[in-house]
Enzyme design. Structure first.
Site, mmCIF file in Angstrom:
data_model
loop_
_atom_site.group_PDB
_atom_site.id
_atom_site.type_symbol
_atom_site.label_atom_id
_atom_site.label_comp_id
_atom_site.label_asym_id
_atom_site.label_seq_id
_atom_site.Cartn_x
_atom_site.Cartn_y
_atom_site.Cartn_z
ATOM 1 N NE ARG A 162 2.443 -3.994 1.313
ATOM 2 C CZ ARG A 162 3.541 -3.683 2.018
ATOM 3 N NH1 ARG A 162 3.469 -3.518 3.324
ATOM 4 N NH2 ARG A 162 4.696 -3.515 1.414
ATOM 5 C CB SER A 237 4.562 -6.042 -3.997
ATOM 6 O OG SER A 237 5.790 -5.612 -3.509
ATOM 7 C CD GLU A 333 0.682 -4.825 -2.034
ATOM 8 O OE1 GLU A 333 0.266 -4.056 -2.929
ATOM 9 O OE2 GLU A 333 1.762 -4.676 -1.454
HETATM 10 P P1 FAD Z 1 -5.482 3.575 -5.500
HETATM 11 O O1 FAD Z 1 -4.785 2.576 -6.350
HETATM 12 O O2 FAD Z 1 -6.068 4.767 -6.156
HETATM 13 O O3 FAD Z 1 -6.637 2.829 -4.689
HETATM 14 C C1 FAD Z 1 -6.399 1.633 -3.988
HETATM 15 C C2 FAD Z 1 -7.728 1.145 -3.395
HETATM 16 O O4 FAD Z 1 -8.193 2.065 -2.429
HETATM 17 C C3 FAD Z 1 -8.863 1.053 -4.407
HETATM 18 O O5 FAD Z 1 -9.675 -0.025 -4.054
HETATM 19 C C4 FAD Z 1 -9.626 2.378 -4.257
HETATM 20 O O6 FAD Z 1 -10.993 2.261 -4.614
HETATM 21 C C5 FAD Z 1 -9.465 2.642 -2.777
HETATM 22 N N1 FAD Z 1 -9.358 4.064 -2.403
HETATM 23 C C6 FAD Z 1 -8.473 4.963 -2.889
HETATM 24 N N2 FAD Z 1 -8.595 6.135 -2.238
HETATM 25 C C7 FAD Z 1 -9.578 5.970 -1.321
HETATM 26 C C8 FAD Z 1 -10.171 6.824 -0.322
HETATM 27 N N3 FAD Z 1 -9.795 8.088 -0.146
HETATM 28 N N4 FAD Z 1 -11.162 6.306 0.449
HETATM 29 C C9 FAD Z 1 -11.589 5.034 0.270
HETATM 30 N N5 FAD Z 1 -11.075 4.199 -0.648
HETATM 31 C C10 FAD Z 1 -10.079 4.655 -1.419
HETATM 32 N N6 FAD Z 1 2.689 -0.111 -1.178
HETATM 33 C C11 FAD Z 1 3.258 -0.352 0.016
HETATM 34 O O7 FAD Z 1 2.572 -0.592 0.998
HETATM 35 N N7 FAD Z 1 4.620 -0.341 0.164
HETATM 36 C C12 FAD Z 1 5.454 -0.079 -0.856
HETATM 37 O O8 FAD Z 1 6.658 -0.079 -0.682
HETATM 38 C C13 FAD Z 1 4.878 0.185 -2.138
HETATM 39 N N8 FAD Z 1 5.667 0.433 -3.208
HETATM 40 C C14 FAD Z 1 5.102 0.678 -4.424
HETATM 41 C C15 FAD Z 1 5.959 0.941 -5.507
HETATM 42 C C16 FAD Z 1 5.428 1.201 -6.753
HETATM 43 C C17 FAD Z 1 6.347 1.503 -7.906
HETATM 44 C C18 FAD Z 1 4.014 1.212 -6.940
HETATM 45 C C19 FAD Z 1 3.431 1.521 -8.279
HETATM 46 C C20 FAD Z 1 3.166 0.933 -5.868
HETATM 47 C C21 FAD Z 1 3.707 0.662 -4.598
HETATM 48 N N9 FAD Z 1 2.899 0.374 -3.483
HETATM 49 C C22 FAD Z 1 3.462 0.165 -2.254
HETATM 50 C C23 FAD Z 1 1.425 0.291 -3.622
HETATM 51 C C24 FAD Z 1 0.705 1.660 -3.546
HETATM 52 O O9 FAD Z 1 1.604 2.709 -3.717
HETATM 53 C C25 FAD Z 1 -0.016 1.840 -2.215
HETATM 54 O O10 FAD Z 1 -0.907 0.789 -1.993
HETATM 55 C C26 FAD Z 1 -0.793 3.153 -2.151
HETATM 56 O O11 FAD Z 1 -1.257 3.386 -0.848
HETATM 57 C C27 FAD Z 1 -1.966 3.184 -3.118
HETATM 58 O O12 FAD Z 1 -2.470 4.506 -3.142
HETATM 59 P P2 FAD Z 1 -3.340 5.039 -4.336
HETATM 60 O O13 FAD Z 1 -3.842 6.386 -3.948
HETATM 61 O O14 FAD Z 1 -2.606 4.972 -5.605
HETATM 62 O O15 FAD Z 1 -4.520 3.996 -4.303
HETATM 63 N N1 EPU Z 2 13.637 -11.800 -3.750
HETATM 64 C C1 EPU Z 2 14.113 -12.669 -4.696
HETATM 65 N N2 EPU Z 2 13.938 -12.335 -6.006
HETATM 66 C C2 EPU Z 2 13.318 -11.205 -6.393
HETATM 67 C C3 EPU Z 2 12.826 -10.321 -5.423
HETATM 68 C C4 EPU Z 2 13.006 -10.650 -4.090
HETATM 69 O O1 EPU Z 2 14.683 -13.711 -4.385
HETATM 70 O O2 EPU Z 2 13.205 -10.978 -7.602
HETATM 71 C C5 EPU Z 2 13.830 -12.151 -2.313
HETATM 72 C C6 EPU Z 2 15.245 -11.876 -1.801
HETATM 73 O O3 EPU Z 2 15.541 -12.891 -0.883
HETATM 74 C C7 EPU Z 2 15.088 -10.552 -1.074
HETATM 75 C C8 EPU Z 2 13.683 -10.693 -0.507
HETATM 76 O O4 EPU Z 2 12.961 -11.378 -1.525
HETATM 77 O O5 EPU Z 2 16.033 -10.391 -0.063
HETATM 78 C C9 EPU Z 2 12.986 -9.381 -0.163
HETATM 79 O O6 EPU Z 2 12.981 -8.543 -1.306
HETATM 80 P P1 EPU Z 2 12.722 -6.970 -1.156
HETATM 81 O O7 EPU Z 2 13.574 -6.414 -0.081
HETATM 82 O O8 EPU Z 2 12.816 -6.361 -2.510
HETATM 83 O O9 EPU Z 2 11.260 -6.867 -0.600
HETATM 84 P P2 EPU Z 2 9.919 -7.621 -0.963
HETATM 85 O O10 EPU Z 2 9.584 -8.552 0.143
HETATM 86 O O11 EPU Z 2 9.973 -8.173 -2.336
HETATM 87 C C10 EPU Z 2 8.441 -5.917 0.318
HETATM 88 C C11 EPU Z 2 7.190 -5.153 0.057
HETATM 89 C C12 EPU Z 2 7.494 -3.894 -0.740
HETATM 90 C C13 EPU Z 2 8.441 -3.030 0.081
HETATM 91 C C14 EPU Z 2 9.724 -3.814 0.354
HETATM 92 C C15 EPU Z 2 10.664 -3.077 1.285
HETATM 93 C C16 EPU Z 2 5.369 -6.739 0.042
HETATM 94 C C17 EPU Z 2 4.371 -7.473 -0.756
HETATM 95 N N3 EPU Z 2 6.221 -5.972 -0.625
HETATM 96 O O12 EPU Z 2 8.920 -6.376 -0.939
HETATM 97 O O13 EPU Z 2 6.282 -3.175 -0.948
HETATM 98 O O14 EPU Z 2 8.752 -1.823 -0.586
HETATM 99 O O15 EPU Z 2 9.392 -5.082 0.990
HETATM 100 O O16 EPU Z 2 10.128 -3.043 2.564
HETATM 101 O O17 EPU Z 2 5.380 -6.844 1.272
HETATM 102 C C18 EPU Z 2 4.424 -2.899 -2.410
HETATM 103 O O18 EPU Z 2 3.705 -3.215 -1.459
HETATM 104 O O19 EPU Z 2 3.961 -2.590 -3.528
HETATM 105 C C19 EPU Z 2 5.875 -2.871 -2.229
HETATM 106 C C20 EPU Z 2 6.726 -2.539 -3.197
#
Ligand code: FAD
Ligand code: EPU
Length: 337
Positions: A162, A237, A333
């Protein structure tokens, strides 16, 4: 291209926070981007993608520039790989679906991550055992101060968990305009060992999964635990999973024998922040308009009209509780604006 005044950003951030942009513009070409970055009347610029990784805690005085650059093209075909160039304003999940339609492998585990392609390198998006860096070649950027365009290679991006140069020394200095990725066109290298992907495939009776099967499995798992931002505002997250050294981990393990963990390298152990937060009693709890999701304690939610400050106050309270209970400082994050 028109600069709009006093625009609500509620529909432009997945938390659904009703902060305002004093000045707002959508750019759809590199020329327009250059033009707006050069506007001396707006010295501060703020770049917006899908708004899915930010918590807006105030109205923005800066010129908010929504990146609407579109286009996906195959730029090179090798024996078993292709290189694609994707413009920053493309939606990430739609790109994943495009790759699946073209039988290109690599991004399937990153299905259903919200946001734009241009933001993906910023935190090196990751899920289910895959990170962007695994398929990333380079990105094109425009420097905000000089309007110069340049290329950042994978090495130059300094990707981590991240993390990238764009969250550190290059923070706020560049606009990412396009991303180049290298994907497999045959003999795809499948990643099924993470989490419950195998169980999900087995449940569906799939013994020899395709990249589409893996994408569907990931989509199913994600839908079962992560709230849909169109229904319940959230930013995924909210915190990163903390990484501790072995001594710290052994100490924690003695005090909390059920603590889950993942070894990431010799002396680095990742602890799920979701578990720490759940253990502090926050899972499913509501505090006014803000709360902690019932299926995933790592996700803060907006029940409708929470302000960024309310959500930030809850995040701070959670950080303090986790620090008190476990001695671990969990870091946001999400980008706090
Ligand atoms: P924004 O929120 O629009 O911007 C994020 C940052 O980047 C800001 O500081 C902005 O100024 C900057 N920025 C945006 N675009 C540009 C550009 N073109 N050039 C320079 N700077 C820029 N992330 C994960 O890694 N793994 C996951 O599994 C994951 N699951 C998610 C699930 C949900 C339901 C949600 C809501 C979010 C999740 N995220 C996850 C976080 C998010 O989706 C990612 O971080 C994504 O890449 C953000 O993209 P965005 O375009 O919405 O960024
Ligand atoms: N857990 C709990 N309670 C909860 C949630 C999680 O105990 O309410 C524990 C459990 O042990 C579970 C473990 O956490 O097994 C891992 O949970 P999960 O698989 O849901 O993944 P996470 O670590 O919570 C990360 C990323 C997610 C990504 C998933 C799958 C980060 C900060 N988050 O979540 O990314 O989708 O793994 O790879 O690394 C995001 O970045 O926004 C995001 C959603």
């Amino acid at each position: 291209m028109t600069i709009q005044k006093n625009i609500s950003l509620k529909q432009y951030n997945t938390f659904g926070v009703d902060a305002k942009a004093k000045n707002f513009v959508v750019i759809t070409s590199i020329e327009e981007l250059r033009e707006v970055l050069d506007l001396k009347a707006y010295p501060d610029k703020f770049i917006l993608g899908g708004g899915s990784n930010m918590l807006l805690t105030k109205d923005l005085d800066a010129l908010v520039i929504l990146i609407g650059l579109k286009g996906i093209e195959i730029v090179r075909e090798e024996d078993s790989h292709v290189v694609i160039n994707v413009m920053a304003g493309e939606n990430w999940h739609e790109l994943v679906l495009w790759t699946l339609d073209h039988n290109l492998g690599g991004l399937e585990n990153l299905s259903l991550i919200p946001g734009s392609v241009g933001s993906a390198p910023i935190q090196n998006i990751g899920a289910y055992g895959v990170e962007l860096k695994d398929y990333f070649i380079s990105c094109e950027v425009m420097e905000i101060a000089t309007l110069h365009t340049t290329t950042f290679t994978r090495r130059a991006c300094k990707f981590g968990y991240r993390d990238s140069i764009f969250k550190n020394e290059a923070k706020g200095k560049f606009v990412i305009t396009s991303v180049q990725l290298r994907l497999s066109s045959k003999n795809h290298d499948l990643h099924t060992s993470y989490g419950t992907i195998k169980d999900e495939l087995m449940r569906k009776g799939i013994k020899h999964p395709t990249i589409k099967d893996i994408s569907n499995a990931v989509i199913g798992i994600r839908q079962s635990k992560l709230p849909d931002p169109n229904i319940l505002g959230n930013s995924g997250s909210f915190f990163k999973n903390p990484v501790v050294d072995e001594v710290t981990y052994n100490d924690l393990q003695k005090k909390h024998p059920s603590i889950p963990s993942y070894k990431v390298s010799e002396n680095a152990i990742k602890i799920p922040a979701g578990w720490l937060i759940e253990s502090c009693g926050y899972k499913g709890k509501r505090f006014g308009n803000a709360g902690v999701h019932k299926n995933q304690a790592l996700v803060l939610v907006n029940y409708g009209s929470a302000t960024g400050k309310e959500l930030l106050a809850l995040a701070t309270q959670i950080q303090e509780s986790v620090l008190k209970a476990f001695g671990i400082q969990i870091e946001a994050e999400v980008n706090i604006i």
